[in-house]
Every structure is written in structure tokens, then in C-alpha cells.
Write a protein that holds these residues in place. Structure first.
Motif, PDB file in Angstrom:
ATOM      1  N   ASP A   1      -2.032  14.440   4.058  1.00 39.69           N
ATOM      2  CA  ASP A   1      -1.983  15.459   2.610  1.00 39.69           C
ATOM      3  C   ASP A   1      -2.291  14.593   1.497  1.00 39.69           C
ATOM      4  O   ASP A   1      -2.842  15.117   0.351  1.00 39.69           O
ATOM      5  CB  ASP A   1      -0.869  16.247   2.502  1.00 39.69           C
ATOM      6  CG  ASP A   1      -1.162  17.552   3.564  1.00 39.69           C
ATOM      7  OD1 ASP A   1      -2.037  17.855   3.860  1.00 39.69           O
ATOM      8  OD2 ASP A   1      -0.106  18.126   3.564  1.00 39.69           O
ATOM      9  N   ALA A   2      -1.591  13.530   1.376  1.00 35.07           N
ATOM     10  CA  ALA A   2      -1.725  12.561   0.183  1.00 35.07           C
ATOM     11  C   ALA A   2      -3.263  11.997   0.155  1.00 35.07           C
ATOM     12  O   ALA A   2      -3.686  11.824  -0.917  1.00 35.07           O
ATOM     13  CB  ALA A   2      -0.920  11.299   0.277  1.00 35.07           C
ATOM     14  N   GLY A   3      -4.153  12.350   1.141  1.00 36.06           N
ATOM     15  CA  GLY A   3      -5.487  11.973   0.905  1.00 36.06           C
ATOM     16  C   GLY A   3      -6.354  12.859   0.373  1.00 36.06           C
ATOM     17  O   GLY A   3      -7.656  12.775   0.108  1.00 36.06           O
ATOM     18  N   ARG A   4      -5.758  14.055   0.263  1.00 38.25           N
ATOM     19  CA  ARG A   4      -6.745  15.343  -0.110  1.00 38.25           C
ATOM     20  C   ARG A   4      -6.796  15.242  -1.662  1.00 38.25           C
ATOM     21  O   ARG A   4      -5.890  14.713  -2.335  1.00 38.25           O
ATOM     22  CB  ARG A   4      -6.068  16.571   0.252  1.00 38.25           C
ATOM     23  CG  ARG A   4      -5.865  16.910   1.598  1.00 38.25           C
ATOM     24  CD  ARG A   4      -5.318  18.473   2.150  1.00 38.25           C
ATOM     25  NE  ARG A   4      -5.252  18.441   3.476  1.00 38.25           N
ATOM     26  CZ  ARG A   4      -6.158  18.479   4.357  1.00 38.25           C
ATOM     27  NH1 ARG A   4      -7.642  18.435   3.869  1.00 38.25           N
ATOM     28  NH2 ARG A   4      -6.018  18.646   5.644  1.00 38.25           N
ATOM     29  N   HIS A   5      -7.998  15.246  -2.095  1.00 38.56           N
ATOM     30  CA  HIS A   5      -8.428  14.987  -3.364  1.00 38.56           C
ATOM     31  C   HIS A   5      -9.503  15.735  -4.128  1.00 38.56           C
ATOM     32  O   HIS A   5     -10.126  16.478  -3.187  1.00 38.56           O
ATOM     33  CB  HIS A   5      -9.080  13.572  -3.378  1.00 38.56           C
ATOM     34  CG  HIS A   5     -10.053  13.391  -2.406  1.00 38.56           C
ATOM     35  ND1 HIS A   5      -9.835  13.183  -1.265  1.00 38.56           N
ATOM     36  CD2 HIS A   5     -11.365  13.759  -2.391  1.00 38.56           C
ATOM     37  CE1 HIS A   5     -10.858  12.887  -0.398  1.00 38.56           C
ATOM     38  NE2 HIS A   5     -11.996  13.105  -1.355  1.00 38.56           N
ATOM     39  N   SER A   6      -9.803  15.773  -5.345  1.00 40.62           N
ATOM     40  CA  SER A   6     -11.008  16.490  -5.973  1.00 40.62           C
ATOM     41  C   SER A   6     -12.066  15.313  -5.761  1.00 40.62           C
ATOM     42  O   SER A   6     -11.707  14.165  -5.310  1.00 40.62           O
ATOM     43  CB  SER A   6     -10.406  16.900  -7.366  1.00 40.62           C
ATOM     44  OG  SER A   6     -10.250  15.530  -8.075  1.00 40.62           O
ATOM     45  N   ARG A   7     -13.378  15.962  -5.958  1.00 42.29           N
ATOM     46  CA  ARG A   7     -14.340  15.033  -5.744  1.00 42.29           C
ATOM     47  C   ARG A   7     -15.713  15.548  -6.453  1.00 42.29           C
ATOM     48  O   ARG A   7     -15.707  16.912  -6.624  1.00 42.29           O
ATOM     49  CB  ARG A   7     -14.724  15.039  -4.055  1.00 42.29           C
ATOM     50  CG  ARG A   7     -15.740  14.185  -3.706  1.00 42.29           C
ATOM     51  CD  ARG A   7     -15.920  14.263  -2.331  1.00 42.29           C
ATOM     52  NE  ARG A   7     -16.992  15.473  -1.931  1.00 42.29           N
ATOM     53  CZ  ARG A   7     -17.179  15.556  -0.561  1.00 42.29           C
ATOM     54  NH1 ARG A   7     -16.892  15.049   0.379  1.00 42.29           N
ATOM     55  NH2 ARG A   7     -18.287  16.360  -0.436  1.00 42.29           N
TER      56      ARG A   7
ATOM     57  N   LEU B   1       0.633  -1.209  -0.020  1.00 40.35           N
ATOM     58  CA  LEU B   1       0.119  -0.127  -0.088  1.00 40.35           C
ATOM     59  C   LEU B   1       0.674   1.161   0.049  1.00 40.35           C
ATOM     60  O   LEU B   1       0.527   2.070  -0.451  1.00 40.35           O
ATOM     61  CB  LEU B   1      -0.896  -0.135   1.167  1.00 40.35           C
ATOM     62  CG  LEU B   1      -1.999   0.879   1.107  1.00 40.35           C
ATOM     63  CD1 LEU B   1      -2.959   0.813  -0.125  1.00 40.35           C
ATOM     64  CD2 LEU B   1      -2.936   0.811   2.349  1.00 40.35           C
ATOM     65  N   ASP B   2       2.143   1.149   0.434  1.00 44.53           N
ATOM     66  CA  ASP B   2       2.949   2.427   0.512  1.00 44.53           C
ATOM     67  C   ASP B   2       3.458   2.817  -1.006  1.00 44.53           C
ATOM     68  O   ASP B   2       4.072   3.734  -1.260  1.00 44.53           O
ATOM     69  CB  ASP B   2       4.158   2.163   1.075  1.00 44.53           C
ATOM     70  CG  ASP B   2       3.927   2.274   2.556  1.00 44.53           C
ATOM     71  OD1 ASP B   2       2.906   2.804   3.249  1.00 44.53           O
ATOM     72  OD2 ASP B   2       4.616   1.220   3.477  1.00 44.53           O
ATOM     73  N   GLN B   3       2.977   2.143  -2.151  1.00 41.75           N
ATOM     74  CA  GLN B   3       3.214   2.577  -3.465  1.00 41.75           C
ATOM     75  C   GLN B   3       2.029   3.663  -3.750  1.00 41.75           C
ATOM     76  O   GLN B   3       2.238   4.533  -4.685  1.00 41.75           O
ATOM     77  CB  GLN B   3       2.944   1.325  -4.307  1.00 41.75           C
ATOM     78  CG  GLN B   3       4.030   0.568  -4.459  1.00 41.75           C
ATOM     79  CD  GLN B   3       3.760  -0.493  -5.710  1.00 41.75           C
ATOM     80  OE1 GLN B   3       2.985  -0.096  -6.576  1.00 41.75           O
ATOM     81  NE2 GLN B   3       4.128  -1.792  -5.322  1.00 41.75           N
ATOM     82  N   LEU B   4       1.066   3.871  -2.888  1.00 45.93           N
ATOM     83  CA  LEU B   4       0.204   4.857  -2.961  1.00 45.93           C
ATOM     84  C   LEU B   4       0.868   6.345  -2.764  1.00 45.93           C
ATOM     85  O   LEU B   4       1.344   6.422  -1.603  1.00 45.93           O
ATOM     86  CB  LEU B   4      -1.254   4.566  -2.119  1.00 45.93           C
ATOM     87  CG  LEU B   4      -2.169   5.775  -2.040  1.00 45.93           C
ATOM     88  CD1 LEU B   4      -2.826   6.067  -3.191  1.00 45.93           C
ATOM     89  CD2 LEU B   4      -3.240   5.464  -1.122  1.00 45.93           C
ATOM     90  N   VAL B   5       0.756   7.148  -3.928  1.00 46.38           N
ATOM     91  CA  VAL B   5       1.285   8.628  -3.483  1.00 46.38           C
ATOM     92  C   VAL B   5       0.116   9.483  -3.086  1.00 46.38           C
ATOM     93  O   VAL B   5       0.466  10.210  -2.250  1.00 46.38           O
ATOM     94  CB  VAL B   5       1.945   8.970  -5.009  1.00 46.38           C
ATOM     95  CG1 VAL B   5       2.495  10.589  -4.941  1.00 46.38           C
ATOM     96  CG2 VAL B   5       3.015   8.260  -5.329  1.00 46.38           C
ATOM     97  N   ARG B   6      -1.001   9.439  -3.839  1.00 50.25           N
ATOM     98  CA  ARG B   6      -2.066  10.311  -3.433  1.00 50.25           C
ATOM     99  C   ARG B   6      -3.380   9.917  -3.933  1.00 50.25           C
ATOM    100  O   ARG B   6      -3.324   9.311  -5.024  1.00 50.25           O
ATOM    101  CB  ARG B   6      -1.764  11.800  -3.799  1.00 50.25           C
ATOM    102  CG  ARG B   6      -2.302  12.452  -5.159  1.00 50.25           C
ATOM    103  CD  ARG B   6      -2.131  13.785  -5.389  1.00 50.25           C
ATOM    104  NE  ARG B   6      -3.082  14.440  -4.272  1.00 50.25           N
ATOM    105  CZ  ARG B   6      -2.921  15.672  -3.914  1.00 50.25           C
ATOM    106  NH1 ARG B   6      -2.035  16.626  -4.336  1.00 50.25           N
ATOM    107  NH2 ARG B   6      -3.885  16.222  -3.104  1.00 50.25           N
ATOM    108  N   VAL B   7      -4.443  10.425  -3.547  1.00 47.07           N
ATOM    109  CA  VAL B   7      -5.785  10.273  -3.736  1.00 47.07           C
ATOM    110  C   VAL B   7      -5.825  11.349  -4.796  1.00 47.07           C
ATOM    111  O   VAL B   7      -5.819  12.487  -4.396  1.00 47.07           O
ATOM    112  CB  VAL B   7      -6.968  10.252  -2.826  1.00 47.07           C
ATOM    113  CG1 VAL B   7      -8.108   9.952  -3.238  1.00 47.07           C
ATOM    114  CG2 VAL B   7      -6.486   9.191  -1.747  1.00 47.07           C
ATOM    115  N   VAL B   8      -6.246  11.338  -6.213  1.00 47.35           N
ATOM    116  CA  VAL B   8      -6.506  12.142  -6.979  1.00 47.35           C
ATOM    117  C   VAL B   8      -7.978  12.648  -6.951  1.00 47.35           C
ATOM    118  O   VAL B   8      -8.425  13.923  -6.905  1.00 47.35           O
ATOM    119  CB  VAL B   8      -6.201  11.769  -8.450  1.00 47.35           C
ATOM    120  CG1 VAL B   8      -6.312  12.898  -9.521  1.00 47.35           C
ATOM    121  CG2 VAL B   8      -4.685  11.415  -8.553  1.00 47.35           C
TER     122      VAL B   8
END
Length: 152
Positions: free
Chosen positions: A123-129, A84-91
């Protein structure tokens, strides 16, 4: 701290990634982008069903959206072969809320997914929605959320 470590600190155990319920794949990776199919509101004890504005509160809907976000991360982990650490950010997240015509608090419901992503990922969890109403969702579930993710 690893993402799995943060989830453990939050008391969250990711389930095995749910299998698709029809003729589609649960995710598609294109380069460093991961597109995850909509995850319905389901928890360890079964589907979370209901219609916002009729038989479900905003708080219960937000909890259902949080369950969708947990299932999204389970799919991301599966796509990353367990890392799961391959995850950079929620887009981007797109949330669908099973709601009556008069119900207008879809954003507050989908906050359950958004808040979870930020709590788990910072901050990697901040996303558009997008948060939209649906007259009905598969199997009568309350919420469905799909996501786009950036990977290493």
C-alpha cells in the motif's frame, strides 16, 4: 519485512544511484518530502531506447518504465544514506513516454513503474500519477519517470 528483503524476494537488486547527466542534483529533500529527478530507462546492460508506436511494444515500454522505478528506488536509498526503510510512501510519479503522435497507451506503459512500486512496497507504493507523451527523451530512451516520496 524490510523493503530490501521484499526486493530480494522479487529478484531485484537495486543498482548504485545513477549520477546526474547535467547541471542538476538527483534528489532534493525538504523536510520529510523527497523529490527525485527523472530517471531514464536504463538497465545493467545499458539504455533502453525506442519510440512507442513506432519500434517498441507496450509491453517493452512497461518493462522500460519498471527499470525507471528501480532507478528511482536506488535514488531514494541514496537519499536515505542506505536505509530504504525510511521510505513511508510513494506520493506521486510522473512518467514521460517517448511516443509517436498517434500512440495513446501512455498509461499502460507507465503501469510498469506503478505496478513495480505496489509490488515492492504494498500500500505504501500506491500513488497519484501522470503519464504523458513526449516527442523525444534524453539519449533516445523510451521512458523517463520522476517521483515524490514521503520519508520518516
Amino acid at each position: 519485512m524490510s523493503i530490501e528483503g521484499r526486493l530480494e524476494d522479487m529478484g531485484v537488486t537495486l543498482p548504485d544511484a545513477p549520477a546526474p547527466a547535467a547541471n542538476y542534483v538527483p534528489f532534493v529533500r525538504v523536510g520529510d518530502m523527497l523529490y527525485v529527478s527523472g530517471q531514464i530507462s536504463a538497465a545493467a546492460d545499458g539504455l533502453i531506447c525506442g519510440k512507442l508506436g513506432a519500434d517498441m511494444t507496450v509491453e517493452a515500454g512497461a518493462a522500460a518504465a519498471r527499470a525507471c522505478a528501480i532507478n528511482l528506488l536506488a535514488q531514494v536509498r541514496a537519499a536515505c544514506k542506505g536505509d530504504l526503510d525510511q521510505l513511508v510512501r510513494v506520493v506521486k510519479l510522473t512518467g514521460f513516454v517517448n511516443s509517436t503522435q498517434e500512440f495513446t497507451d501512455q498509461p499502460e506503459v507507465i503501469n510498469g513503474a506503478s505496478d513495480f512500486m505496489v509490488e515492492a512496497l504494498g500500500d505504501a507504493g500506491r500513488h497519484s500519477r501522470s503519464a504523458v507523451s513526449a516527442a523525444a527523451l534524453p539519449r533516445g530512451v523510451a521512458v523517463e519517470v520522476e517521483g515524490i516520496f514521503l520519508l520518516r
